[in-house]
Design a protein around this motif. Structure first.
Motif, PDB file in Angstrom:
ATOM      1  N   ALA A 401      -2.296  47.374  40.304  1.00 18.22           N
ATOM      2  CA  ALA A 401      -1.781  46.173  39.642  1.00 18.22           C
ATOM      3  C   ALA A 401      -2.632  44.963  39.997  1.00 18.22           C
ATOM      4  CB  ALA A 401      -0.336  45.934  40.054  1.00 18.22           C
ATOM      5  N   PRO A 402      -2.754  43.993  39.097  1.00 27.30           N
ATOM      6  CA  PRO A 402      -3.515  42.777  39.401  1.00 27.30           C
ATOM      7  C   PRO A 402      -2.788  41.932  40.430  1.00 27.30           C
ATOM      8  CG  PRO A 402      -2.389  42.561  37.291  1.00 27.30           C
ATOM      9  CD  PRO A 402      -2.209  43.980  37.738  1.00 27.30           C
ATOM     10  N   GLN A 403      -3.515  41.084  41.119  1.00 29.91           N
ATOM     11  CA  GLN A 403      -2.903  40.218  42.116  1.00 29.91           C
ATOM     12  C   GLN A 403      -1.886  39.292  41.449  1.00 29.91           C
ATOM     13  OE1 GLN A 403      -5.681  37.859  44.316  1.00 29.91           O
ATOM     14  NE2 GLN A 403      -4.211  37.321  45.916  1.00 29.91           N
ATOM     15  N   GLY A 404      -0.754  39.131  42.088  1.00 34.91           N
ATOM     16  CA  GLY A 404       0.289  38.279  41.528  1.00 34.91           C
ATOM     17  C   GLY A 404       1.116  38.962  40.462  1.00 34.91           C
ATOM     18  N   ALA A 405       1.048  40.297  40.378  1.00 36.96           N
ATOM     19  CA  ALA A 405       1.796  41.016  39.336  1.00 36.96           C
ATOM     20  C   ALA A 405       3.305  40.844  39.504  1.00 36.96           C
ATOM     21  CB  ALA A 405       1.429  42.502  39.366  1.00 36.96           C
ATOM     22  N   ILE A 406       3.759  40.691  40.747  1.00 37.69           N
ATOM     23  CA  ILE A 406       5.194  40.512  40.990  1.00 37.69           C
ATOM     24  C   ILE A 406       5.514  39.023  41.027  1.00 37.69           C
ATOM     25  CG2 ILE A 406       7.091  40.871  42.618  1.00 37.69           C
ATOM     26  CD1 ILE A 406       5.951  43.484  43.362  1.00 37.69           C
ATOM     27  N   LEU A 465      10.490  46.995  38.178  1.00 34.33           N
ATOM     28  CA  LEU A 465      10.388  46.131  36.996  1.00 34.33           C
ATOM     29  C   LEU A 465       8.956  45.662  36.740  1.00 34.33           C
ATOM     30  CD1 LEU A 465      12.019  44.653  34.800  1.00 34.33           C
ATOM     31  CD2 LEU A 465      12.296  42.746  36.406  1.00 34.33           C
ATOM     32  N   PHE A 466       8.218  45.320  37.808  1.00 28.30           N
ATOM     33  CA  PHE A 466       6.902  44.705  37.630  1.00 28.30           C
ATOM     34  C   PHE A 466       5.727  45.663  37.865  1.00 28.30           C
ATOM     35  CE2 PHE A 466       9.701  41.115  38.410  1.00 28.30           C
ATOM     36  CZ  PHE A 466       9.289  40.207  37.441  1.00 28.30           C
ATOM     37  N   ILE A 467       5.986  46.819  38.482  1.00 25.05           N
ATOM     38  CA  ILE A 467       4.886  47.746  38.780  1.00 25.05           C
ATOM     39  C   ILE A 467       5.046  49.063  38.024  1.00 25.05           C
ATOM     40  CG2 ILE A 467       3.679  49.020  40.586  1.00 25.05           C
ATOM     41  CD1 ILE A 467       3.227  46.030  40.769  1.00 25.05           C
ATOM     42  N   TYR A 472       1.655  50.749  35.917  1.00 16.58           N
ATOM     43  CA  TYR A 472       0.643  50.773  36.968  1.00 16.58           C
ATOM     44  C   TYR A 472       0.739  52.053  37.799  1.00 16.58           C
ATOM     45  CZ  TYR A 472       0.038  45.883  35.747  1.00 16.58           C
ATOM     46  OH  TYR A 472      -0.201  44.719  35.052  1.00 16.58           O
ATOM     47  N   VAL A 473       1.914  52.690  37.817  1.00 20.01           N
ATOM     48  CA  VAL A 473       2.060  54.030  38.384  1.00 20.01           C
ATOM     49  C   VAL A 473       2.789  54.898  37.372  1.00 20.01           C
ATOM     50  CG1 VAL A 473       2.092  53.263  40.795  1.00 20.01           C
ATOM     51  CG2 VAL A 473       4.243  53.459  39.554  1.00 20.01           C
ATOM     52  N   ASN A 474       2.511  56.194  37.435  1.00 18.48           N
ATOM     53  CA  ASN A 474       3.121  57.133  36.503  1.00 18.48           C
ATOM     54  C   ASN A 474       4.623  57.252  36.765  1.00 18.48           C
ATOM     55  OD1 ASN A 474       4.014  60.030  35.796  1.00 18.48           O
ATOM     56  ND2 ASN A 474       2.100  59.778  34.642  1.00 18.48           N
ATOM     57  N   ILE A 475       5.431  57.152  35.699  1.00 22.05           N
ATOM     58  CA  ILE A 475       6.888  57.172  35.848  1.00 22.05           C
ATOM     59  C   ILE A 475       7.374  58.520  36.392  1.00 22.05           C
ATOM     60  CG2 ILE A 475       7.235  57.881  33.459  1.00 22.05           C
ATOM     61  CD1 ILE A 475       9.520  55.567  35.493  1.00 22.05           C
ATOM     62  N   ILE A 476       6.734  59.618  35.961  1.00 21.18           N
ATOM     63  CA  ILE A 476       7.138  60.947  36.458  1.00 21.18           C
ATOM     64  C   ILE A 476       6.825  61.057  37.949  1.00 21.18           C
ATOM     65  CG2 ILE A 476       6.721  63.429  36.277  1.00 21.18           C
ATOM     66  CD1 ILE A 476       6.141  63.022  33.316  1.00 21.18           C
ATOM     67  N   LYS A 477       5.697  60.508  38.343  1.00 22.80           N
ATOM     68  CA  LYS A 477       5.323  60.525  39.752  1.00 22.80           C
ATOM     69  C   LYS A 477       6.311  59.709  40.570  1.00 22.80           C
ATOM     70  CE  LYS A 477       1.109  60.224  42.538  1.00 22.80           C
ATOM     71  NZ  LYS A 477      -0.329  59.804  42.553  1.00 22.80           N
ATOM     72  N   PHE A 478       6.731  58.588  40.034  1.00 25.76           N
ATOM     73  CA  PHE A 478       7.694  57.735  40.741  1.00 25.76           C
ATOM     74  C   PHE A 478       9.036  58.443  40.895  1.00 25.76           C
ATOM     75  CE2 PHE A 478      10.978  54.369  40.709  1.00 25.76           C
ATOM     76  CZ  PHE A 478      10.625  53.725  41.887  1.00 25.76           C
ATOM     77  N   VAL A 479       9.500  59.124  39.835  1.00 29.39           N
ATOM     78  CA  VAL A 479      10.756  59.874  39.912  1.00 29.39           C
ATOM     79  C   VAL A 479      10.632  61.009  40.927  1.00 29.39           C
ATOM     80  CG1 VAL A 479      12.333  61.375  38.622  1.00 29.39           C
ATOM     81  CG2 VAL A 479      11.480  59.263  37.583  1.00 29.39           C
TER      82      VAL A 479
END
Length: 626
Positions: A401-406, A465-467, A472-479
């Protein structure tokens, strides 16, 4: 004859007073506190004692926790005496004396240590709120004096000292003077058993300097990420649970009496691994049946506070009783003979918390009665296993993610990664563990703890919400990360293996519970015939096991005599079931009063800004002889 009667009364009073003062008395207690600018205190305690019988020496216990803070104690020394220091999560203990030698008569003990509290975490004010003498000394302190040196000037109009039992706001027994930054004072009257001396001084924010919490750098684990890591942590958790965490199969045998002369509070701990206010309140019924107290119902026309149960002290609790029993009983009555339950509302909860802690300590490893295997190592491993997938996914997200993404935040990446990794771990581990315990144990109490998971979960949602959602990351990987963390938390929740002693004790307790539930009429009649008080002897245990009504139903048709310790119960013909219904209602009222805490504005206890209360500050503790 008249003079003989008077002499007998004087002798009884003197004997009772001496019996209550353990094996020694503290003649003088001097406390010297040099408060440093970083909220650390160099403390010297000079304790002059008189032993009434041969003892090895004394021990000193200093609490390490205050509110949400943990103190660090260092530089411990005891002048002229052999000493041994040990630590637990809540106390530092100093055992003073030689195990092969005895002392008697007058002795002096000088203890020095550095007590460092650090950042008080209150953004609005600083404070010096300290127990100069804690409320856990089990003997009388005849005289006490103190000297306190503060690093900077302060508003002496806000300074206050309190003395008495825990929660007391009495400041009439302490006199003091202020000379610049030095405070000197003493007590006017002796402190009785379990009475404290506390200083409370609110200070402006920023008074303590150099106390900022340091953030230690750590090596972030980047080498192994992705699906192999998530599978690996699940396998490690499974292996740990299978080899070290599974409960053994038990074979309960029927027991007609509580095993090993256990109190009802101890039965409550053994059965489910925790002590609650219900378990501790059952001691009132236990003591009543022992003859230590009586319970008096209010008059039918009573109103307001008068419509309250009254506890009447009949005799002192014996020295052979458990330490936590003596503490709670003495705090309950103090110097009074009668106590209204309504008067204990919002003032007895600290005593309850301490008693609950002391019951758990009764089964500590140090006592030789440990019933659960230590889970500290497994807790650390479980949290680490859950933390690694969280760290890998959060680090990956912030790298991409770019700096300040959150929300435009430009905090250092390391701080952001660690913060969100910890929040995500806390949320999933708490939710997974609590839900597992609820499903396994069927206790709604566990659901209350889900509230504590909402805070880290809400902050973690910011990362989602922001990452995660922006891709910026795969949703399946996050789950997959969430799934692996949840599985680890489940294994941790069910990892409650007992010691060999714990298994044997639980077998007996389960057998005892089974008898209360399914008692055969013939056996019950036999026990009742040999012991007419059998119903009342077992009643406090039935209350703890939530089997009161079942226990009473077994005695239907048996001619029970009313208990002498329960006054004012209106009945034409005594029946066990109606009696237990009335007692259960009053028991619940007692339990509610004992555990009731003040409103949220003061739920964490008193503070220095309100003048403080005895035993409410940091430090203190107490001690005894050995």
């Amino acid at each position: 004859m008249k003079y003989l009667t008077i002499l007998s009364i004087i002798f009884i009073c003197l004997f009772s007073s001496l019996a209550a003062e353990e094996f020694f008395v503290i003649d003088n207690y001097e406390i010297d506190v040099n408060a440093r600018e970083d909220n650390s205190y160099q403390i010297t305690e000079t304790i002059n004692v008189t032993f009434r019988s041969e003892r090895h020496g004394i021990f000193r216990e200093i609490p390490l926790t205050y509110k949400e803070l943990t103190a660090r104690i260092s530089g411990i020394s005891v002048k002229g005496h052999k000493s041994k220091v040990s630590r637990s999560s809540e106390y530092l203990s100093i055992l003073i004396g030689h195990p092969d030698r005895y002392v008697n008569g007058k002795q002096t003990y000088t203890i020095k240590y550095l007590f460092k509290l650090g950042n008080d975490r209150d953004p609005e004010m600083d404070e010096f709120y300290f127990n100069l003498i804690g409320a856990q000394w089990d003997t009388v302190i005849e005289n006490a004096s103190f000297r306190i040196s503060m690093p900077f000037s302060f508003d002496e109009s806000k300074l206050n000292f309190t003395s008495g039992s825990s929660g007391s706001k009495n400041n009439k027994n302490v006199e003091w003077t202020v000379n610049g930054t030095e405070i000197k004072g003493r007590i006017k009257q002796p402190l009785n058993n379990y009475e404290a001396l506390t200083v409370a001084l609110p200070l402006p924010e920023g008074y303590w300097i150099g106390v900022q919490k340091q953030i230690h750098r750590m090596n972030i684990f980047f080498n192994v990420t992705g699906y192999p890591l998530y599978i690996l942590v699940i396998l490690i958790a499974l292996i740990l649970w299978y080899s070290k965490g599974r409960e053994n199969k038990l074979f309960p045998s029927v027991e007609f009496y509580p095993p090993e002369d256990m109190t009802p509070a101890e039965i409550g701990y053994v059965i489910d691994g925790k002590v609650d206010s219900y378990d501790v309140t059952s001691l009132i019924i236990y003591w009543a049946q022992k003859g230590y107290l009586e319970i008096e119902n209010p008059e039918p026309e009573a109103k307001g506070k008068n419509k309250s149960l009254t506890l009447i002290k009949k005799e002192n609790i014996p020295e052979s009783a458990r330490k936590y029993e003596k503490y709670m009983f003495n705090q309950l009555f103090g110097s009074k003979e009668r106590v209204r339950v309504s008067d204990l509302e919002y003032s007895f909860y600290n005593i309850m918390h301490q008693t609950i802690s002391d019951v758990e300590t009764f089964f500590s490893k140090k006592s030789g009665r440990q019933i659960f295997e230590k889970r500290g190592f497994f807790a650390f491993v479980a949290i680490l296993l859950a933390f690694l997938p969280a760290l890998s996914i959060v680090a990956e997200g912030f790298l991409k993610a770019p700096q300040g993404a959150i929300m435009g935040a430009n905090a250092p990446a390391l701080v952001m990664v660690l913060s969100f990794s910890v929040l995500l771990t806390a949320a999933i581990v708490v939710i997974g563990s609590v839900l597992t315990k609820f499903i396994v144990n069927k206790k709604r109490d566990y659901l209350i703890y889900l509230f504590f998971a909402l805070i880290p979960a809400s902050f973690s949602s910011v990362f989602v919400l922001f990452i995660v959602i922006p891709g910026y990351v795969n949703i399946i990987k996050f789950v997959s990360v969430l799934f692996s963390m949840a599985i680890v938390s489940v294994f941790f929740a069910i990892m409650s293996k007992r010691t060999e002693y714990g298994d044997k004790l639980l077998e007996k307790v389960l057998g005892f519970r089974k008898f209360i539930e399914e008692a055969e009429k013939s056996k019950l009649e036999s026990l009742f015939e040999s012991d007419p008080s059998y119903f009342y002897n077992i009643l406090p245990y039935a209350i703890v096991l939530r089997l009161t009504n079942i226990w009473a139903s077994h005695f239907k048709g048996l001619e029970l005599q009313p208990p002498q310790w329960y006054r004012g119960y209106g009945y034409d013909r005594f029946r066990a079931d109606s009696f237990t219904r009335d007692l259960s209602s009053n028991f619940n009222s007692m339990n509610s009063a004992f555990k009731s805490t003040p409103s949220s504005s003061s739920s964490s206890g008193s503070s220095s800004s309100s003048g403080g209360s005895s035993g409410g500050g940091a430090g203190g503790g107490g001690g005894g002889s050995w």
